[in-house]
Design a protein around this motif. Structure first.
Motif, PDB file in Angstrom:
ATOM      1  N   LEU A   1       0.832  -1.210   0.000  1.00 42.53           N
ATOM      2  CA  LEU A   1       0.000   0.000   0.000  1.00 42.53           C
ATOM      3  C   LEU A   1       0.865   1.258   0.000  1.00 42.53           C
ATOM      4  CD1 LEU A   1      -2.979  -0.754   2.405  1.00 42.53           C
ATOM      5  CD2 LEU A   1      -3.092  -0.140   0.000  1.00 42.53           C
ATOM      6  N   ALA A   2       1.910   1.260   0.826  1.00 36.61           N
ATOM      7  CA  ALA A   2       2.788   2.428   0.900  1.00 36.61           C
ATOM      8  C   ALA A   2       3.466   2.684  -0.442  1.00 36.61           C
ATOM      9  CB  ALA A   2       3.833   2.227   1.988  1.00 36.61           C
ATOM     10  N   GLU A   3       3.949   1.636  -1.073  1.00 39.47           N
ATOM     11  CA  GLU A   3       4.640   1.803  -2.353  1.00 39.47           C
ATOM     12  C   GLU A   3       3.675   2.271  -3.451  1.00 39.47           C
ATOM     13  OE1 GLU A   3       7.288  -0.830  -5.462  1.00 39.47           O
ATOM     14  OE2 GLU A   3       7.329  -1.339  -3.332  1.00 39.47           O
ATOM     15  N   LEU A   4       2.507   1.663  -3.520  1.00 36.67           N
ATOM     16  CA  LEU A   4       1.542   2.051  -4.551  1.00 36.67           C
ATOM     17  C   LEU A   4       0.964   3.443  -4.289  1.00 36.67           C
ATOM     18  CD1 LEU A   4      -0.228  -1.369  -5.111  1.00 36.67           C
ATOM     19  CD2 LEU A   4       1.316  -0.177  -6.675  1.00 36.67           C
ATOM     20  N   THR A   5       0.801   3.816  -3.034  1.00 31.40           N
ATOM     21  CA  THR A   5       0.339   5.160  -2.704  1.00 31.40           C
ATOM     22  C   THR A   5       1.369   6.193  -3.161  1.00 31.40           C
ATOM     23  OG1 THR A   5      -0.913   4.346  -0.828  1.00 31.40           O
ATOM     24  CG2 THR A   5      -0.364   6.680  -0.813  1.00 31.40           C
TER      25      THR A   5
ATOM     26  N   TYR B   1      -7.143  10.083  -9.122  1.00 32.84           N
ATOM     27  CA  TYR B   1      -6.295   9.766  -7.979  1.00 32.84           C
ATOM     28  C   TYR B   1      -7.153   9.304  -6.792  1.00 32.84           C
ATOM     29  CZ  TYR B   1      -3.239  10.510  -3.942  1.00 32.84           C
ATOM     30  OH  TYR B   1      -2.538  10.352  -2.764  1.00 32.84           O
ATOM     31  N   GLU B   2      -8.202  10.052  -6.493  1.00 30.36           N
ATOM     32  CA  GLU B   2      -9.061   9.710  -5.359  1.00 30.36           C
ATOM     33  C   GLU B   2      -9.785   8.380  -5.582  1.00 30.36           C
ATOM     34  OE1 GLU B   2     -11.533  13.150  -4.851  1.00 30.36           O
ATOM     35  OE2 GLU B   2      -9.842  14.374  -4.144  1.00 30.36           O
ATOM     36  N   ALA B   3     -10.221   8.139  -6.814  1.00 30.17           N
ATOM     37  CA  ALA B   3     -10.911   6.882  -7.112  1.00 30.17           C
ATOM     38  C   ALA B   3      -9.958   5.691  -6.963  1.00 30.17           C
ATOM     39  CB  ALA B   3     -11.486   6.920  -8.527  1.00 30.17           C
ATOM     40  N   GLN B   4      -8.742   5.848  -7.462  1.00 30.49           N
ATOM     41  CA  GLN B   4      -7.778   4.761  -7.359  1.00 30.49           C
ATOM     42  C   GLN B   4      -7.324   4.545  -5.914  1.00 30.49           C
ATOM     43  OE1 GLN B   4      -4.624   5.017 -10.279  1.00 30.49           O
ATOM     44  NE2 GLN B   4      -6.082   5.253 -11.950  1.00 30.49           N
ATOM     45  N   MET B   5      -7.191   5.620  -5.170  1.00 32.20           N
ATOM     46  CA  MET B   5      -6.809   5.498  -3.763  1.00 32.20           C
ATOM     47  C   MET B   5      -7.906   4.786  -2.960  1.00 32.20           C
ATOM     48  SD  MET B   5      -3.788   6.472  -3.018  1.00 32.20           S
ATOM     49  CE  MET B   5      -3.935   6.565  -1.243  1.00 32.20           C
ATOM     50  N   ALA B   6      -9.167   5.025  -3.326  1.00 32.47           N
ATOM     51  CA  ALA B   6     -10.273   4.382  -2.616  1.00 32.47           C
ATOM     52  C   ALA B   6     -10.278   2.870  -2.856  1.00 32.47           C
ATOM     53  CB  ALA B   6     -11.598   4.990  -3.051  1.00 32.47           C
ATOM     54  N   GLU B   7      -9.906   2.436  -4.060  1.00 32.56           N
ATOM     55  CA  GLU B   7      -9.900   1.014  -4.397  1.00 32.56           C
ATOM     56  C   GLU B   7      -8.625   0.303  -3.962  1.00 32.56           C
ATOM     57  OE1 GLU B   7     -10.447   0.866  -8.642  1.00 32.56           O
ATOM     58  OE2 GLU B   7     -12.585   0.488  -8.399  1.00 32.56           O
ATOM     59  N   LEU B   8      -7.568   1.048  -3.751  1.00 34.30           N
ATOM     60  CA  LEU B   8      -6.250   0.465  -3.530  1.00 34.30           C
ATOM     61  C   LEU B   8      -6.185  -0.550  -2.379  1.00 34.30           C
ATOM     62  CD1 LEU B   8      -3.483   0.603  -4.829  1.00 34.30           C
ATOM     63  CD2 LEU B   8      -2.895   2.443  -3.265  1.00 34.30           C
ATOM     64  N   PRO B   9      -6.704  -0.265  -1.195  1.00 34.34           N
ATOM     65  CA  PRO B   9      -6.597  -1.263  -0.111  1.00 34.34           C
ATOM     66  C   PRO B   9      -7.245  -2.611  -0.452  1.00 34.34           C
ATOM     67  CG  PRO B   9      -7.216   0.870   0.784  1.00 34.34           C
ATOM     68  CD  PRO B   9      -7.294   0.988  -0.709  1.00 34.34           C
TER      69      PRO B   9
ATOM     70  N   ALA C   1      -5.099  -6.099  -0.845  1.00 33.47           N
ATOM     71  CA  ALA C   1      -5.445  -7.206   0.055  1.00 33.47           C
ATOM     72  C   ALA C   1      -5.829  -8.458  -0.731  1.00 33.47           C
ATOM     73  CB  ALA C   1      -6.577  -6.793   0.989  1.00 33.47           C
ATOM     74  N   SER C   2      -6.628  -8.291  -1.767  1.00 34.53           N
ATOM     75  CA  SER C   2      -7.013  -9.462  -2.557  1.00 34.53           C
ATOM     76  C   SER C   2      -5.815 -10.037  -3.302  1.00 34.53           C
ATOM     77  CB  SER C   2      -8.149  -9.120  -3.524  1.00 34.53           C
ATOM     78  OG  SER C   2      -7.731  -8.165  -4.472  1.00 34.53           O
ATOM     79  N   SER C   3      -4.911  -9.193  -3.763  1.00 34.29           N
ATOM     80  CA  SER C   3      -3.714  -9.650  -4.447  1.00 34.29           C
ATOM     81  C   SER C   3      -2.820 -10.439  -3.504  1.00 34.29           C
ATOM     82  CB  SER C   3      -2.962  -8.454  -5.012  1.00 34.29           C
ATOM     83  OG  SER C   3      -1.706  -8.860  -5.521  1.00 34.29           O
ATOM     84  N   VAL C   4      -2.598  -9.942  -2.314  1.00 34.21           N
ATOM     85  CA  VAL C   4      -1.744 -10.624  -1.339  1.00 34.21           C
ATOM     86  C   VAL C   4      -2.320 -11.995  -0.972  1.00 34.21           C
ATOM     87  CG1 VAL C   4      -0.926 -10.553   1.056  1.00 34.21           C
ATOM     88  CG2 VAL C   4      -0.665  -8.548  -0.412  1.00 34.21           C
ATOM     89  N   HIS C   5      -3.639 -12.086  -0.915  1.00 30.46           N
ATOM     90  CA  HIS C   5      -4.281 -13.349  -0.574  1.00 30.46           C
ATOM     91  C   HIS C   5      -4.515 -14.233  -1.787  1.00 30.46           C
ATOM     92  CE1 HIS C   5      -4.880 -12.561   3.662  1.00 30.46           C
ATOM     93  NE2 HIS C   5      -5.195 -11.324   3.340  1.00 30.46           N
ATOM     94  N   GLY C   6      -4.069 -13.791  -2.969  1.00 34.36           N
ATOM     95  CA  GLY C   6      -4.170 -14.604  -4.174  1.00 34.36           C
ATOM     96  C   GLY C   6      -5.553 -14.698  -4.750  1.00 34.36           C
ATOM     97  N   GLN C   7      -6.370 -13.665  -4.511  1.00 33.85           N
ATOM     98  CA  GLN C   7      -7.740 -13.665  -5.017  1.00 33.85           C
ATOM     99  C   GLN C   7      -7.867 -12.599  -6.105  1.00 33.85           C
ATOM    100  OE1 GLN C   7      -9.585 -12.612  -1.367  1.00 33.85           O
ATOM    101  NE2 GLN C   7      -9.480 -14.660  -0.509  1.00 33.85           N
TER     102      GLN C   7
END
Length: 145
Positions: free
Chosen positions: A103-107, A124-132, A136-142
């Protein structure tokens, strides 16, 4: 097309493909690379362990969060189909820390794109809202949907 031209064109394509692969320093995930690394492990397993330990930069936060000791270990785990969360769980790592790092790197990257004028404030705001949720889904492989 003339048969000789087909043979010549095919030969040139093969030579260009092979020569590009031979002169490249990048390693691509392929079954051949995995087979070679498995056979090298059988020949001299101690060599791989010492190289893997030498490759790890001191204080790498991703490896610390995942509980991995080298880039090669991480590469092999991802190559075998494990998600980052599975890798962290198997190595007593911290899944939330992995998410926070990404999250820190992508932010930061989104902030740079906004500052450079490649994104509007709304984008920017739209992408920041979706980022978490995406991270999270990427880290969990979903898949994120």
């Amino acid at each position: 097309m003339h048969p000789k031209r087909i043979i010549i064109s095919g030969t040139i394509a093969v030579v260009v493909t092979i020569s590009t692969g031979l002169h490249s320093e990048k390693i691509y995930a392929s079954p051949l690379v995995k087979l070679i690394s498995i056979n090298l492990d059988k020949i001299n397993p101690q060599l791989k362990k010492s190289q893997a330990q030498a490759e790890l930069p001191a204080g790498d936060p991703l490896h610390a969060a995942l509980g991995t000791s080298s880039d090669e270990e991480l590469y092999q785990a991802v190559y075998s189909g494990q998600s980052l969360a599975q890798i962290a769980s198997a190595n007593q790592g911290n899944v939330q820390q992995v998410i926070d790092l990404q999250l820190a790197e992508l932010t930061q990257q989104l902030g740079e794109r906004l500052a450079a004028g490649n994104l509007t404030q709304e984008q920017y705001e739209a992408q920041m809202a979706e980022l978490p949720a995406i991270v999270a889904s990427s880290v969990h492989g979903q898949r994120y949907s």
